[in-house]
Design a protein around this motif. Structure first.
Motif, PDB file in Angstrom:
ATOM      1  N   ARG A   7       0.066  14.031  -1.358  1.00 41.94           N
ATOM      2  CA  ARG A   7      -0.876  13.023  -1.837  1.00 41.94           C
ATOM      3  C   ARG A   7      -0.802  12.786  -3.350  1.00 41.94           C
ATOM      4  NH1 ARG A   7      -0.711  10.531   1.032  1.00 41.94           N
ATOM      5  NH2 ARG A   7      -2.660   9.408   0.790  1.00 41.94           N
ATOM      6  N   LEU A  48      -5.602   2.100  -3.931  1.00 43.11           N
ATOM      7  CA  LEU A  48      -6.033   0.916  -3.186  1.00 43.11           C
ATOM      8  C   LEU A  48      -7.559   0.914  -3.025  1.00 43.11           C
ATOM      9  CD1 LEU A  48      -3.032   0.553  -2.790  1.00 43.11           C
ATOM     10  CD2 LEU A  48      -3.385   0.365  -0.332  1.00 43.11           C
ATOM     11  N   CYS A  76       1.668  -6.781  -0.636  1.00 41.61           N
ATOM     12  CA  CYS A  76       2.419  -5.572  -0.290  1.00 41.61           C
ATOM     13  C   CYS A  76       3.899  -5.949  -0.268  1.00 41.61           C
ATOM     14  CB  CYS A  76       1.936  -5.094   1.086  1.00 41.61           C
ATOM     15  SG  CYS A  76       2.606  -3.517   1.571  1.00 41.61           S
ATOM     16  N   SER A 107       4.821   9.290  -1.734  1.00 38.68           N
ATOM     17  CA  SER A 107       4.860   9.618  -0.302  1.00 38.68           C
ATOM     18  C   SER A 107       6.132   9.155   0.393  1.00 38.68           C
ATOM     19  CB  SER A 107       3.680   8.956   0.420  1.00 38.68           C
ATOM     20  OG  SER A 107       2.467   9.464  -0.057  1.00 38.68           O
ATOM     21  N   LYS A 108       6.869   8.229  -0.198  1.00 37.42           N
ATOM     22  CA  LYS A 108       7.996   7.619   0.521  1.00 37.42           C
ATOM     23  C   LYS A 108       9.315   8.212   0.012  1.00 37.42           C
ATOM     24  CE  LYS A 108       4.827   5.401   2.690  1.00 37.42           C
ATOM     25  NZ  LYS A 108       4.469   5.777   4.052  1.00 37.42           N
ATOM     26  N   PHE A 164      -0.489  -3.834   5.282  1.00 34.94           N
ATOM     27  CA  PHE A 164      -1.040  -2.467   5.302  1.00 34.94           C
ATOM     28  C   PHE A 164      -2.566  -2.586   5.183  1.00 34.94           C
ATOM     29  CE2 PHE A 164      -2.054   1.593   3.041  1.00 34.94           C
ATOM     30  CZ  PHE A 164      -1.690   2.440   4.078  1.00 34.94           C
ATOM     31  N   ASN A 223       4.433  -3.747   4.573  1.00 33.46           N
ATOM     32  CA  ASN A 223       4.265  -2.919   5.765  1.00 33.46           C
ATOM     33  C   ASN A 223       3.297  -3.672   6.675  1.00 33.46           C
ATOM     34  OD1 ASN A 223       3.931  -0.906   7.624  1.00 33.46           O
ATOM     35  ND2 ASN A 223       2.830   0.500   6.293  1.00 33.46           N
ATOM     36  N   SER A 246       5.129   6.802  10.991  1.00 30.40           N
ATOM     37  CA  SER A 246       4.335   6.776   9.755  1.00 30.40           C
ATOM     38  C   SER A 246       5.140   6.484   8.497  1.00 30.40           C
ATOM     39  CB  SER A 246       3.610   8.121   9.583  1.00 30.40           C
ATOM     40  OG  SER A 246       2.780   8.349  10.689  1.00 30.40           O
ATOM     41  N   GLY A 275      -3.025   5.527  -1.686  1.00 34.37           N
ATOM     42  CA  GLY A 275      -4.196   5.118  -0.909  1.00 34.37           C
ATOM     43  C   GLY A 275      -5.457   5.164  -1.762  1.00 34.37           C
ATOM     44  N   THR A 326       3.916   5.116  -5.041  1.00 30.24           N
ATOM     45  CA  THR A 326       3.557   6.364  -4.358  1.00 30.24           C
ATOM     46  C   THR A 326       4.680   7.397  -4.406  1.00 30.24           C
ATOM     47  OG1 THR A 326       2.824   7.298  -2.261  1.00 30.24           O
ATOM     48  CG2 THR A 326       4.388   5.493  -2.112  1.00 30.24           C
ATOM     49  N   ALA A 339       4.882   0.485  -2.607  1.00 26.15           N
ATOM     50  CA  ALA A 339       5.109   1.795  -1.986  1.00 26.15           C
ATOM     51  C   ALA A 339       6.579   1.964  -1.548  1.00 26.15           C
ATOM     52  CB  ALA A 339       4.180   1.978  -0.783  1.00 26.15           C
ATOM     53  N   TYR A 340       7.218   0.862  -1.118  1.00 23.93           N
ATOM     54  CA  TYR A 340       8.591   0.956  -0.591  1.00 23.93           C
ATOM     55  C   TYR A 340       9.628   0.441  -1.585  1.00 23.93           C
ATOM     56  CZ  TYR A 340       5.955   1.981   3.557  1.00 23.93           C
ATOM     57  OH  TYR A 340       5.069   2.564   4.442  1.00 23.93           O
ATOM     58  N   GLY A 343      -2.736  10.106  -3.663  1.00 22.34           N
ATOM     59  CA  GLY A 343      -1.947   9.147  -2.872  1.00 22.34           C
ATOM     60  C   GLY A 343      -2.211   7.764  -3.436  1.00 22.34           C
TER      61      GLY A 343
HETATM   62  C1  LIG Z   1       2.273  -0.220   1.883  1.00 21.21           C
HETATM   63  C2  LIG Z   1       1.628   1.099   1.782  1.00 21.21           C
HETATM   64  N1  LIG Z   1       0.834   1.351   0.746  1.00 21.21           N
HETATM   65  C3  LIG Z   1       0.228   2.534   0.593  1.00 21.21           C
HETATM   66  C4  LIG Z   1       0.410   3.524   1.527  1.00 21.21           C
HETATM   67  C5  LIG Z   1      -0.334   4.806   1.327  1.00 21.21           C
HETATM   68  O1  LIG Z   1       0.492   5.691   0.741  1.00 21.21           O
HETATM   69  P1  LIG Z   1      -0.017   7.074   0.114  1.00 21.21           P
HETATM   70  O2  LIG Z   1       0.538   8.124   0.989  1.00 21.21           O
HETATM   71  O3  LIG Z   1       0.543   7.056  -1.257  1.00 21.21           O
HETATM   72  O4  LIG Z   1      -1.517   7.061   0.113  1.00 21.21           O
HETATM   73  C6  LIG Z   1       1.234   3.330   2.625  1.00 21.21           C
HETATM   74  C7  LIG Z   1       1.431   4.381   3.616  1.00 21.21           C
HETATM   75  O5  LIG Z   1       2.125   4.260   4.589  1.00 21.21           O
HETATM   76  C8  LIG Z   1       1.854   2.075   2.752  1.00 21.21           C
HETATM   77  O6  LIG Z   1       2.637   1.788   3.789  1.00 21.21           O
END
Ligand SMILES: Cc1ncc(COP(=O)(O)O)c(C=O)c1O
Length: 403
Positions: A271, A112, A199, A262-263, A157, A203, A54, A109, A260, A232-233, A107
């Motif tokens: 989130r 998006l 992206c 999250s990474k 993604f 991903n 993940s 997410g 994000t 995100a990365y 998040g």
């Molecule tokens: C490219 C990409 N964007 C967004 C997300 C979602 O991230 P978040 O946890 O911030 O919702 C991910 C999650 O793996 C991702 O790979």
């Protein structure tokens, strides 16, 4: 290499001073006494499975994020207004923008999802703008139905595709180029109003789209078509060919850049994400969002993380070191990979990947799911050194045919 860096559950419990601190932190007015209930066991991370599926940050959040959450316990009865404002102000400063140019999300997410519902929909839609109830904070909002296609790379993604489909938008997938960059010319040719999703780094390929191409594409895209660049990365990319496009949004009302926590900030379970865009674009997105969608603990952790100058460089360094080790070992076994600018790698296993994923799973290692556009590639998240040694032992086993 900090194999034991992330804080154990026990240490976390100590940090929280479980029980006593929670009771002591309750505000001292008129709340009913909470009668202790038998403890319900929370799910724990399974110790038998090495999870490399993940793209999480195995080192976890900053100790300053954990401390900030502990301190926020006593405030969880309140709506998160002030925390929200503090984080927005910090992010505005970090990105050299104003606070009305930031939208927080549950998040990235959620960002998006909001972008897909705000900017995609049936092209023949003639629905009229609707005035909405004024939110608790900020100006009155008008909802304008989204119109136009969603154009994405293949593979990429995929969450945003579903959101666009729910908006009844046409979704167009454009294969990546031979170098695994977004095929920006083809994506531009496909777009009609709506939203183009880029992206970068991508991903699941961990590849980048070169900065010059992306810059030119943003300049040329008509303002009636929105562009969402998902970074995100971002913090893991170190190629001279990569750059964030955040600085471009000031001149481009159709550009949204998502980030994000999250990474690199290790907060996937909490989130928090956000985007940067012009204030008018943010105003168009906001009606599609739940009010106060980011909770106070997540906000506190994000604020704590940004206050920790070590979190980003540590995450970058540890990921780079372990990634180099893994790729060198995989190379010795005769396998190529797509050059990685992220915290995961795409290894060409030279045969259909699905049986190998299953064989690794039987050996206690969970890697990414198959991606139909790249049927012989395996996506592997870079975990800690020990986890990657477990992966490599299992991979040697299954890839050399004994599986
Ligand atoms: C490219 C990409 N964007 C967004 C997300 C979602 O991230 P978040 O946890 O911030 O919702 C991910 C999650 O793996 C991702 O790979």
């Amino acid at each position: 290499m900090p194999e034991n860096y992330s804080i154990s559950r026990r240490r976390f419990a100590q940090l929280l001073g479980v029980g006593t601190a929670v009771v002591a932190a309750r505000p001292a007015f008129g709340l009913p006494t909470i009668v202790a209930q038998p403890a319900v066991a929370l799910p724990t991370a399974p110790t038998t499975i090495v999870r490399l599926s993940s793209n999480e940050n195995p080192y976890g959040p900053s100790p300053m994020a954990l401390k900030a959450m502990t301190d926020a316990f006593s405030l969880t009865w309140r709506y998160p207004d002030e925390h929200s404002e503090t984080l927005i102000d910090m992010l505005a400063k970090l990105n050299a923008v104003t606070s009305d140019q930031i939208l927080l999300g549950d998040g990235s997410g959620e960002i998006l999802k909001v972008a897909a519902s705000a900017f995609t929909g049936p092209l023949n839609s003639d629905a009229k703008p609707v005035e909405l109830a004024k939110p608790t904070r900020g100006p009155a909002l008008t909802f304008t139905p989204g119109r136009g296609k969603m154009v994405v790379a293949d593979p990429t993604f995929e969450a945003i595709l579903n959101h666009a489909r729910i908006s009844r938008a046409e979704v167009v997938k454009v294969p990546l180029t031979k170098t695994y960059a977004h095929d920006l010319a083809k994506m531009a040719a496909e777009a009609k109003e709506g939203l183009i999703y880029i992206c970068n780094p991508n991903n699941p390929t961990a590849s980048i789209t070169p900065k010059d191409e992306l810059r030119e594409f943003i300049i040329k895209t008509p303002k009636s078509t929105m562009i969402l660049v998902d970074e995100a990365y971002h913090h893991y990319a170190d190629s001279p060919d990569y750059e964030s496009v955040i600085p471009m949004f000031k001149d481009h009302s159709n550009l949204i850049v998502a980030r994000t926590f999250s990474k690199i900030y290790g907060m996937a379970g909490l989130r928090v994400g956000y985007c940067v865009a012009q204030a008018d674009t943010i105003r168009r997105m906001r009606p599609h969002q739940t009010w106060d969608s980011v909770n106070i603990m997540a906000l506190a952790a994000a604020i704590g993380s940004l206050n920790d100058p070590e979190q980003v460089p540590n995450g970058q360094r540890w990921n780079a070191q372990t990634k180099q080790f893994v790729l060198s070992e995989v190379g010795k076994l005769g396998y190529q990979h797509i050059p990685s600018q992220a915290n995961f790698v795409m290894i060409d296993v030279k045969r259909p990947v699905q049986p190998l994923i299953g064989a690794l799973r039987e050996r206690g290692v969970q890697v990414g799911r198959p991606f139909p556009a790249l049927p012989t590639h395996m996506r592997v998240t870079i975990g800690k050194q020990g986890e990657m040694e477990t992966f490599l032992n299992a991979f040697r086993d299954v890839a050399t045919g004994s599986a």
